[in-house]
Design an enzyme around this catalytic site. Sequence first.
Site, PDB file in Angstrom:
ATOM      1  N   GLU A 259       0.838  -1.205   0.000  1.00 53.98           N
ATOM      2  CA  GLU A 259       0.000   0.000   0.000  1.00 53.98           C
ATOM      3  C   GLU A 259       0.870   1.252   0.000  1.00 53.98           C
ATOM      4  O   GLU A 259       1.865   1.343   0.707  1.00 53.98           O
ATOM      5  CB  GLU A 259      -0.919   0.011   1.227  1.00 53.98           C
ATOM      6  CG  GLU A 259      -2.128  -0.885   1.082  1.00 53.98           C
ATOM      7  CD  GLU A 259      -3.134  -0.665   2.197  1.00 53.98           C
ATOM      8  OE1 GLU A 259      -2.854   0.142   3.105  1.00 53.98           O
ATOM      9  OE2 GLU A 259      -4.196  -1.310   2.154  1.00 53.98           O
TER      10      GLU A 259
ATOM     11  N   THR B 125      -6.581   0.225 -20.231  1.00 54.64           N
ATOM     12  CA  THR B 125      -6.241  -1.104 -19.768  1.00 54.64           C
ATOM     13  C   THR B 125      -4.875  -1.459 -20.348  1.00 54.64           C
ATOM     14  O   THR B 125      -4.362  -0.771 -21.234  1.00 54.64           O
ATOM     15  CB  THR B 125      -7.280  -2.135 -20.224  1.00 54.64           C
ATOM     16  OG1 THR B 125      -7.433  -2.038 -21.647  1.00 54.64           O
ATOM     17  CG2 THR B 125      -8.632  -1.895 -19.558  1.00 54.64           C
TER      18      THR B 125
ATOM     19  N   ARG C 165      -4.001  -8.348 -17.390  1.00 51.60           N
ATOM     20  CA  ARG C 165      -5.271  -7.697 -17.099  1.00 51.60           C
ATOM     21  C   ARG C 165      -5.068  -6.665 -15.994  1.00 51.60           C
ATOM     22  O   ARG C 165      -5.194  -6.942 -14.808  1.00 51.60           O
ATOM     23  CB  ARG C 165      -6.312  -8.739 -16.677  1.00 51.60           C
ATOM     24  CG  ARG C 165      -6.646  -9.763 -17.752  1.00 51.60           C
ATOM     25  CD  ARG C 165      -7.332  -9.135 -18.945  1.00 51.60           C
ATOM     26  NE  ARG C 165      -8.615  -8.581 -18.592  1.00 51.60           N
ATOM     27  CZ  ARG C 165      -9.774  -9.255 -18.607  1.00 51.60           C
ATOM     28  NH1 ARG C 165      -9.779 -10.529 -18.985  1.00 51.60           N
ATOM     29  NH2 ARG C 165     -10.892  -8.679 -18.286  1.00 51.60           N
TER      30      ARG C 165
END
Length: 421
Positions: free
Chosen positions: A58, A228, A237
């Site tokens: 994070e 994307t 992906r």
Amino acid sequence: MHVPALSHLHAADPDVAALVEGEAARQHGKLRLIASENYVSPAVLEATGSVLTNKYSEGYSGRRYYEGQQFVDPVEDLAAARARSLFGVEHANVQPYSGSPANLAAYLAFLEPGDTVMGMALPMGGHLTHGWSVSATGRWFTPVRYGVRADTGRVDLDEVRDLALRERPRLIFCGGTAIPRTTDYPAFAEIAREAGAVLVADIAHVAGLIAGGAHPSPAGHADVITTTTHKTLRGPRGAMIMTTAEHASAVDRAVFPGLQGGPHNHTTAAIAVALKEAAAPEFAAYAHQVVANAGALAEALLERGFDLVSGGTDTHLILIDLTNRGVAGKPAAKALDAAGVELNHNTVPFDTRKPFDPSGLRLGTAAITTRGLTESDMPRVAGWIDEVVKAHEDEALLARTAAEIGAFMAARPMPGWAPTP
């Protein structure tokens, strides 16, 4: 056999291994024409399946909430630097989990709930996250939608300008999910400036074409670029959001902590690999071949009497309106899949049918170009499509066509899988 090999998966869970191998064999034997799909390289597959999936990270490089980032930070830095270089942007965030969260980050960075956003209507070729009613973006914000002309199938930029000046959206999206023609980024940028809006270019479908120099770039025109990393870019992906330096902090805060927690480090590594591959001269040749194949396939379909939205394509994507063929998109798509041609049913502009049973088919040439098909193969591909659409209820014909296509594709190597000797 899967490449890299799935020896541990076969030993630990043969049920899942069999399903993965089955999917790989299916991909190997079909004409994969879904415009949002492709094949990634074995290197991308290896990065995606690496031990980086074990790590929580994070925050951003140098500013994490977990220790042990000595190798994760350089991976993310490398991916971001490669994105900046490849697309010619000032800032790149490679953490978004997929295209929809990347688009949501643009909303969170610049809008308050209820603010007006303008995007292409979904039935006209836009995306759910450009303000369509069933999406959170259409429920939490005030959507204004533009479309295409009925006579040309193309965006009327004068109408877009009039709508933007009347409604004064704070955010304008250009690009979409079923647009066969080039997006005029300079014109959209001028409209956004005049209306006082932030321009977001959604390049999810054409990112690889832009990277390979086969499509104009929104860099220098759009304030924000979302994409994307699969589709024409041939990566994993995932997604990226790229901006000017002016908007970098707002966009980064929107991605984290605004929308998501720890990034998927294995995906970030695979994005870095894909971006390196996309910077190679071979990829530029690939991108131009994708466009050449789409143009040749469109021409062959027109010669067989198909009605194409906008009359053709400038990109990898073709949108067929089957109204004049007496069959809807869904049964045609199912028959084509049974015959070895994988694509999707799709709404067409001004469609009179329902979205789940629309009039159209959407197809693209990115994946078949990866398998080595060229313009000379496109009349044959169009012939298979034509035969199946004409006789979509003839199961014997579907089976024969599937066998023909399987034999045709067997001679064309697939990245990531090879038949067992």
